[in-house]
Design an enzyme around this catalytic site. Sequence first.
Site, PDB file in Angstrom:
ATOM      1  CG  PHE A  69      -2.015   0.942   1.216  1.00  0.00           C
ATOM      2  CD1 PHE A  69      -3.219   0.591   0.634  1.00  0.00           C
ATOM      3  CD2 PHE A  69      -1.876   2.216   1.751  1.00  0.00           C
ATOM      4  CE1 PHE A  69      -4.273   1.494   0.590  1.00  0.00           C
ATOM      5  CE2 PHE A  69      -2.926   3.123   1.706  1.00  0.00           C
ATOM      6  CZ  PHE A  69      -4.129   2.759   1.122  1.00  0.00           C
ATOM      7  CG  ASP A  99       0.260  -2.458   6.746  1.00  0.00           C
ATOM      8  OD1 ASP A  99      -0.794  -2.755   7.348  1.00  0.00           O
ATOM      9  OD2 ASP A  99       0.325  -1.524   5.926  1.00  0.00           O
ATOM     10  CE1 TYR A 125      -8.675   1.930   7.072  1.00  0.00           C
ATOM     11  CE2 TYR A 125      -8.084   3.444   8.826  1.00  0.00           C
ATOM     12  CZ  TYR A 125      -7.762   2.796   7.645  1.00  0.00           C
ATOM     13  OH  TYR A 125      -6.546   3.013   7.065  1.00  0.00           O
ATOM     14  CE  LYS A 126      -7.559  -1.464   5.406  1.00  0.00           C
ATOM     15  NZ  LYS A 126      -8.177  -0.923   4.198  1.00  0.00           N
ATOM     16  NE  ARG A 141      -9.567  -4.047  -2.031  1.00  0.00           N
ATOM     17  CZ  ARG A 141      -8.912  -3.258  -1.185  1.00  0.00           C
ATOM     18  NH1 ARG A 141      -7.698  -3.576  -0.784  1.00  0.00           N
ATOM     19  NH2 ARG A 141      -9.467  -2.155  -0.711  1.00  0.00           N
TER      20      ARG A 141
HETATM   21  C1  LIG Z   1      -2.155  -2.171   3.810  1.00  0.00           C
HETATM   22  C2  LIG Z   1      -2.578  -0.793   4.203  1.00  0.00           C
HETATM   23  N1  LIG Z   1      -1.731   0.006   4.870  1.00  0.00           N
HETATM   24  C3  LIG Z   1      -2.082   1.262   5.236  1.00  0.00           C
HETATM   25  C4  LIG Z   1      -3.334   1.774   4.925  1.00  0.00           C
HETATM   26  C5  LIG Z   1      -3.738   3.167   5.307  1.00  0.00           C
HETATM   27  O1  LIG Z   1      -3.023   3.678   6.375  1.00  0.00           O
HETATM   28  P1  LIG Z   1      -3.678   4.785   7.350  1.00  0.00           P
HETATM   29  O2  LIG Z   1      -4.511   4.058   8.348  1.00  0.00           O
HETATM   30  O3  LIG Z   1      -2.499   5.476   7.917  1.00  0.00           O
HETATM   31  O4  LIG Z   1      -4.516   5.700   6.511  1.00  0.00           O
HETATM   32  C6  LIG Z   1      -4.246   0.971   4.247  1.00  0.00           C
HETATM   33  C7  LIG Z   1      -5.598   1.496   3.920  1.00  0.00           C
HETATM   34  O5  LIG Z   1      -6.419   0.878   3.328  1.00  0.00           O
HETATM   35  C8  LIG Z   1      -3.859  -0.333   3.864  1.00  0.00           C
HETATM   36  O6  LIG Z   1      -4.702  -1.105   3.185  1.00  0.00           O
END
Ligand SMILES: Cc1ncc(COP(=O)(O)O)c(C=O)c1O
Length: 397
Positions: free
Chosen positions: A108, A185, A210-211, A358
Site C-alpha cells: 500500500f 502491516d 476501520y476495516k 475485492r
Molecule cells: C495495507 C494498508 N496500509 C495502510 C493503509 C492506510 O493507512 P492509514 O490508516 O495510515 O490511513 C491501508 C488502507 O487501506 C492499507 O490497506
Amino acid sequence: MPKLYQPEAFAVPDGIYLDGNSLGLMPHAAKQAVERRLNEWATQAVVGWDEWFGLSESLSPQLARLAGARPEEVIATGSITANLHALLATFYRPQGQRRHLLATALDFPTDLYALRSWADREGAELRLIPSRDGHTLHPDDIAAAITDEIAIVLLPTVLYRSGQLLDVARWTAAAHQQGCLIGWDAAHSMGAVPHQFHDDGADFAVWCSYKYLNAGPGAPGGLYVHERHAGVLPGLRGWWGNDKTSQFQMDNEYRRAGDAGAYQLGTPPVLSLAALEGALEVYRGVDPEELRARSLELTDLLLALAEEQLPEMQVITPRPAAERGGHVSLQWQHNRQVSLALRARRIIPDYREPGILRLAPIPFYNNEDDVRGVVQAMREIIDSREYEAAGEGSAVS
Ligand SMILES: Cc1ncc(COP(=O)(O)O)c(C=O)c1O
C-alpha cells in the site's frame, strides 16, 4: 460463546455489503459507546478525563487476543502511517553496511512513502521485493531480498490488492536469521486472520481498525511491539507516552511508559476510541480461529462460484487457504464499471486500480446468500452489458 453470524448487531444497509475489508459496518455497540462517552462529556465535562485517561490501555487485552500478543505489547493509537513513522524513528538504526530498508513492490503506497522518507534522511535505499505476476510475492524473491545489508524489513501480512497472506513466523525467522528487524502491516488481517505476533517473535506490527475491526472511518489504529523491546526509548516522544503514574507531575522529565503505550504521542481522540471500544465488544468471546474458519468457508464458495460462472475474470487471490486473507480479488478490464453497476443494484464491492474487484464476505454479517447474490449479479451485469452504461464513479471508494 456468541454465534458468529449476528447481522442484527450491525447497521446493515439494504442490499449486499461486501466491503468490510475497506470500511467495516457500524456495530450498534459502537454507536452506543460513542453516545455514552458524549454523555459523559455533557454531564461531567473535564472530570470525564478521570475515566478517559486510561481508555486506550483498557482496550489492550482485547486487541492483544487478536494480535496474539501480551496486553503490554499493544496499544490503540494513531494511524498506520503515523505509527509506522513512530516505529521507524525508534527501530531504524542504520549501521555500517546494514543500512537499507526492505518492503515489497505490492505494498500500500503509504507504507512506501513512510519508509522512503526514512531512507532519504539516511541516504539509504528502500529496496522492494519484486512480484513476478504483478499480484503476489514468490517465496524465493522474499528470501533473496532479506540480506545483511537490510536494517528493517516491513511486510504486509495480507497484500491489499491480491489478498495473498504471508507467513509471519517464516519471514520473521528469516529476517532474524539475517540480523534484520521485521515489522508487519496487518491492515488486512487484524480481526480477520488470527495472529501470534508474540510467539512468532515479530519485532513490531501496525494496523487500522476501520476495516475488519469495524471501528468506523478514521478510527484510531493500533500497534504491537515485542516485549524484548520494552525498555527502548521511543524515537518520537510525547506526553501521552509517559508513564501514567507520573504523566501529570509536569516536571519536564519524560519517563517512558512500561508498555506499548509509550508510543502514544498526544491526547487520544476519545470519541473515536469509544467507537473502537464498542466495536471490540463484537469480538468478545469470539474465537479468532472459528471466525477464520467461517471466513474461509465463505471465500471458498466465492472462489468456486467465480471460477465457474465468471470465466472472463482472473482470480488473482492465491487458492490455498494458508495463502489468502479475508478477501477475494477478481481482475477484469471492465471491473470499474462492473463495480458501479453493482452499486446501482445496492451491492457494495470494493474496487482498486487496475481493474480489481475485492470482495470480502464478513462472517458477522454476510452469508452464502450474499456470496451467491454477488456472483449472480455480476453474471447478469456482464451478460446484459449493463456495465457499459456505468459512468466514471467516485475516485475515493
Ligand atoms: C495495507 C494498508 N496500509 C495502510 C493503509 C492506510 O493507512 P492509514 O490508516 O495510515 O490511513 C491501508 C488502507 O487501506 C492499507 O490497506
